[in-house]
Design a protein around this motif. Sequence first.
Motif, short mmCIF file in Angstrom:
data_model
loop_
_atom_site.label_atom_id
_atom_site.label_comp_id
_atom_site.label_asym_id
_atom_site.label_seq_id
_atom_site.Cartn_x
_atom_site.Cartn_y
_atom_site.Cartn_z
N HIS A 4 -4.48 -2.97 20.33
CA HIS A 4 -5.24 -2.41 19.21
C HIS A 4 -4.43 -1.35 18.46
CE1 HIS A 4 -8.94 -4.56 19.78
NE2 HIS A 4 -8.98 -4.23 21.05
N LEU A 5 -3.65 -0.59 19.20
CA LEU A 5 -2.84 0.44 18.53
C LEU A 5 -1.78 -0.19 17.64
CD1 LEU A 5 -2.49 3.15 21.31
CD2 LEU A 5 -4.01 3.11 19.33
N ARG A 6 -1.23 -1.31 18.07
CA ARG A 6 -0.27 -2.03 17.24
C ARG A 6 -0.95 -2.52 15.96
NH1 ARG A 6 0.87 -7.33 16.75
NH2 ARG A 6 -0.28 -7.89 18.61
N HIS A 7 -2.15 -3.03 16.10
CA HIS A 7 -2.90 -3.48 14.93
C HIS A 7 -3.25 -2.32 14.01
CE1 HIS A 7 -4.31 -7.27 17.25
NE2 HIS A 7 -3.20 -7.50 16.58
N LEU A 8 -3.56 -1.18 14.61
CA LEU A 8 -3.86 0.00 13.80
C LEU A 8 -2.63 0.45 13.02
CD1 LEU A 8 -5.78 2.19 12.86
CD2 LEU A 8 -5.22 3.47 14.94
N ARG A 9 -1.48 0.47 13.66
CA ARG A 9 -0.24 0.84 12.96
C ARG A 9 0.03 -0.11 11.80
NH1 ARG A 9 1.47 1.85 18.24
NH2 ARG A 9 2.49 -0.18 18.37
N GLU A 10 -0.18 -1.39 12.03
CA GLU A 10 0.02 -2.38 10.97
C GLU A 10 -0.97 -2.18 9.83
OE1 GLU A 10 0.06 -7.22 10.40
OE2 GLU A 10 0.31 -6.38 12.41
N ALA A 11 -2.22 -1.90 10.17
CA ALA A 11 -3.24 -1.65 9.14
C ALA A 11 -2.90 -0.39 8.34
CB ALA A 11 -4.62 -1.53 9.78
N GLU A 12 -2.42 0.64 9.03
CA GLU A 12 -2.01 1.86 8.34
C GLU A 12 -0.86 1.58 7.37
OE1 GLU A 12 -3.32 4.71 8.18
OE2 GLU A 12 -4.58 4.94 9.95
N ARG A 13 0.06 0.74 7.79
CA ARG A 13 1.19 0.36 6.93
C ARG A 13 0.68 -0.39 5.69
NH1 ARG A 13 4.01 -4.19 6.52
NH2 ARG A 13 3.21 -5.05 8.45
N HIS A 14 -0.27 -1.27 5.89
CA HIS A 14 -0.84 -2.02 4.76
C HIS A 14 -1.54 -1.08 3.78
CE1 HIS A 14 -0.96 -5.96 7.28
NE2 HIS A 14 0.23 -5.75 6.75
N VAL A 15 -2.27 -0.10 4.29
CA VAL A 15 -2.95 0.86 3.43
C VAL A 15 -1.91 1.66 2.63
CG1 VAL A 15 -4.36 2.96 3.40
CG2 VAL A 15 -5.07 1.00 4.78
N ALA A 16 -0.89 2.13 3.32
CA ALA A 16 0.15 2.92 2.64
C ALA A 16 0.85 2.09 1.56
CB ALA A 16 1.16 3.45 3.65
N GLU A 17 1.16 0.85 1.87
CA GLU A 17 1.81 -0.02 0.88
C GLU A 17 0.88 -0.26 -0.31
OE1 GLU A 17 2.90 -3.53 3.05
OE2 GLU A 17 4.65 -2.57 3.95
N GLY A 18 -0.39 -0.47 -0.02
CA GLY A 18 -1.36 -0.67 -1.09
C GLY A 18 -1.46 0.54 -2.00
N GLU A 19 -1.46 1.71 -1.39
CA GLU A 19 -1.50 2.94 -2.20
C GLU A 19 -0.25 3.07 -3.07
OE1 GLU A 19 -2.10 5.74 0.97
OE2 GLU A 19 -4.30 5.64 0.75
N ARG A 20 0.90 2.70 -2.52
CA ARG A 20 2.15 2.73 -3.31
C ARG A 20 2.10 1.73 -4.45
NH1 ARG A 20 4.48 3.37 1.65
NH2 ARG A 20 5.08 1.18 1.80
N HIS A 21 1.59 0.53 -4.18
CA HIS A 21 1.48 -0.49 -5.23
C HIS A 21 0.61 0.02 -6.38
CE1 HIS A 21 2.44 -3.84 -2.15
NE2 HIS A 21 3.54 -3.44 -2.76
N ILE A 22 -0.50 0.65 -6.03
CA ILE A 22 -1.41 1.18 -7.05
C ILE A 22 -0.73 2.28 -7.85
CG2 ILE A 22 -3.52 2.55 -7.36
CD1 ILE A 22 -4.74 0.78 -5.11
N ALA A 23 -0.08 3.20 -7.18
CA ALA A 23 0.60 4.29 -7.89
C ALA A 23 1.69 3.75 -8.81
CB ALA A 23 1.19 5.28 -6.89
N ASP A 24 2.46 2.79 -8.31
CA ASP A 24 3.51 2.19 -9.13
C ASP A 24 2.93 1.48 -10.35
OD1 ASP A 24 5.39 3.11 -7.31
OD2 ASP A 24 5.72 1.13 -6.38
N GLN A 25 1.84 0.75 -10.13
CA GLN A 25 1.24 0.00 -11.24
C GLN A 25 0.63 0.95 -12.27
OE1 GLN A 25 1.88 -3.00 -11.68
NE2 GLN A 25 0.45 -3.71 -13.22
N GLU A 26 0.02 2.03 -11.81
CA GLU A 26 -0.51 3.02 -12.75
C GLU A 26 0.61 3.61 -13.60
OE1 GLU A 26 -4.47 4.57 -10.36
OE2 GLU A 26 -2.54 5.54 -9.94
N GLU A 27 1.75 3.83 -12.97
CA GLU A 27 2.90 4.35 -13.71
C GLU A 27 3.39 3.33 -14.74
OE1 GLU A 27 7.40 5.70 -12.64
OE2 GLU A 27 5.80 6.42 -11.31
N ARG A 28 3.44 2.06 -14.34
CA ARG A 28 3.85 1.00 -15.28
C ARG A 28 2.90 0.94 -16.47
NH1 ARG A 28 4.24 -1.85 -10.35
NH2 ARG A 28 6.40 -1.90 -9.66
N ILE A 29 1.62 1.03 -16.20
CA ILE A 29 0.63 0.97 -17.27
C ILE A 29 0.81 2.14 -18.22
CG2 ILE A 29 -1.85 1.18 -17.77
CD1 ILE A 29 -2.29 -0.52 -15.17
N ALA A 30 1.03 3.32 -17.68
CA ALA A 30 1.25 4.50 -18.54
C ALA A 30 2.49 4.29 -19.41
CB ALA A 30 1.40 5.75 -17.68
#
Length: 69
Positions: free
Chosen positions: A2-28
Amino acid sequence: MHLRHLREAERHVAEGERHIADQEERIATLDRAGCETELARELLASFRVALASHIAHRELIIHEITRRS
């Protein structure tokens, strides 16, 4: 396991947040250049939906870990 799955889920959340920030910057940048942003904004909306899914999955994993503790 479960801890391995949690680390992977945390990575996915962090990547998603980066994608959003990058896309917001592109839109601006597109806005400042006077370019069309409709498709970029649609992609941003998709990123936000995906992030919400990743967050929900992470919360499910956390719930499962705490339930088994």
